[in-house]
Design a protein around this motif. Structure first.
Motif, PDB file in Angstrom:
ATOM      1  N   ASN A  73       7.162  -8.812   8.322  1.00 16.04           N
ATOM      2  CA  ASN A  73       8.131  -7.957   7.930  1.00 16.04           C
ATOM      3  C   ASN A  73       7.598  -6.671   7.078  1.00 16.04           C
ATOM      4  O   ASN A  73       6.816  -6.921   6.181  1.00 16.04           O
ATOM      5  N   VAL A  74       7.655  -5.665   7.476  1.00 15.61           N
ATOM      6  CA  VAL A  74       7.399  -4.265   6.919  1.00 15.61           C
ATOM      7  C   VAL A  74       8.510  -3.658   6.214  1.00 15.61           C
ATOM      8  O   VAL A  74       9.272  -3.157   6.975  1.00 15.61           O
ATOM      9  N   THR A  75       8.404  -3.617   4.950  1.00 14.37           N
ATOM     10  CA  THR A  75       9.631  -2.845   4.245  1.00 14.37           C
ATOM     11  C   THR A  75       8.933  -1.427   3.714  1.00 14.37           C
ATOM     12  O   THR A  75       7.856  -1.557   3.118  1.00 14.37           O
ATOM     13  N   ARG A  76       9.820  -0.391   3.810  1.00 14.55           N
ATOM     14  CA  ARG A  76       9.516   0.800   2.941  1.00 14.55           C
ATOM     15  C   ARG A  76      10.211   0.802   1.843  1.00 14.55           C
ATOM     16  O   ARG A  76      11.302   0.222   1.781  1.00 14.55           O
ATOM     17  N   LYS A  77       9.600   1.327   0.699  1.00 15.11           N
ATOM     18  CA  LYS A  77      10.095   1.156  -0.702  1.00 15.11           C
ATOM     19  C   LYS A  77      11.157   2.504  -0.595  1.00 15.11           C
ATOM     20  O   LYS A  77      10.767   3.401   0.042  1.00 15.11           O
ATOM     21  N   PHE A 109       0.864  -1.117  -0.037  1.00 19.05           N
ATOM     22  CA  PHE A 109       0.119  -0.006   0.208  1.00 19.05           C
ATOM     23  C   PHE A 109       0.824   1.250  -0.118  1.00 19.05           C
ATOM     24  O   PHE A 109       1.636   1.479   0.923  1.00 19.05           O
ATOM     25  N   GLY A 110       0.681   2.110  -1.054  1.00 15.05           N
ATOM     26  CA  GLY A 110       1.814   3.297  -1.202  1.00 15.05           C
ATOM     27  C   GLY A 110       3.090   2.593  -1.266  1.00 15.05           C
ATOM     28  O   GLY A 110       3.513   2.060  -1.893  1.00 15.05           O
ATOM     29  N   GLY A 111       3.931   3.263  -0.397  1.00 17.63           N
ATOM     30  CA  GLY A 111       5.331   2.975  -0.049  1.00 17.63           C
ATOM     31  C   GLY A 111       5.801   1.781   0.918  1.00 17.63           C
ATOM     32  O   GLY A 111       6.946   1.617   1.168  1.00 17.63           O
ATOM     33  N   VAL A 112       4.490   1.152   1.334  1.00 20.12           N
ATOM     34  CA  VAL A 112       4.937  -0.041   2.379  1.00 20.12           C
ATOM     35  C   VAL A 112       4.380  -1.205   1.913  1.00 20.12           C
ATOM     36  O   VAL A 112       3.329  -1.473   1.314  1.00 20.12           O
ATOM     37  N   HIS A 113       5.321  -2.208   2.114  1.00 19.60           N
ATOM     38  CA  HIS A 113       5.027  -3.697   1.679  1.00 19.60           C
ATOM     39  C   HIS A 113       5.343  -4.408   3.140  1.00 19.60           C
ATOM     40  O   HIS A 113       6.160  -4.312   3.908  1.00 19.60           O
TER      41      HIS A 113
END
Length: 127
Positions: free
Chosen positions: A114-118, A46-50
């Motif tokens: 795991n929460v990753t920011r693009k 969602f947006g820049g967050v995976h």
């Protein structure tokens, strides 16, 4: 259907509940011999967050599973343990990994998120 895309005013939300796909995208080693839970996977962008989340179970003790993950994340910000439960949180500049390990019905349940920011490399100011 295991995956879907949804257009929103804030961008596209992509989701999947396929445990094998979630395991590939998790970026964390799975505990050896652990059984993936059929309904225990989620993946969303969602947006820049995976975000990827996966549940598995092992017949090994909480202490043994916790030792495995503590060795993988020796610099974890938070590691808490009490009777039958352990939480490990590791954070760096691009992702936050949370591992919850808990005794449940004679098994050890392992929940990894795991929460990753693009990367915003293309958006750096170069005026």
């Amino acid at each position: 259907v295991c995956s879907s895309d949804l257009e929103t005013p804030f961008g596209t939300v992509e989701t999947t509940k396929d445990p094998d796909e979630a395991a590939r995208n998790l970026g964390v080693d799975l505990y050896p011999g652990a059984d993936l839970q059929k309904d225990g996977a989620a993946s969303a962008t969602f947006g820049g967050v995976h975000t990827v989340s996966l549940s598995s179970e092992s017949g090994d003790s909480v202490d043994k599973v916790a030792s495995f993950y503590k060795s993988k994340f020796p610099n974890a910000m938070v590691t808490s343990s009490d009777a039958g439960r352990c939480t490990i949180i590791s954070n760096d500049h691009k992702s936050m990994i949370t591992i919850n390990i808990e005794a449940e019905r004679g098994k050890t349940k392992i929940q990894i998120t795991n929460v990753t920011r693009k990367s915003d490399a293309g958006n750096s100011s170069s005026n």
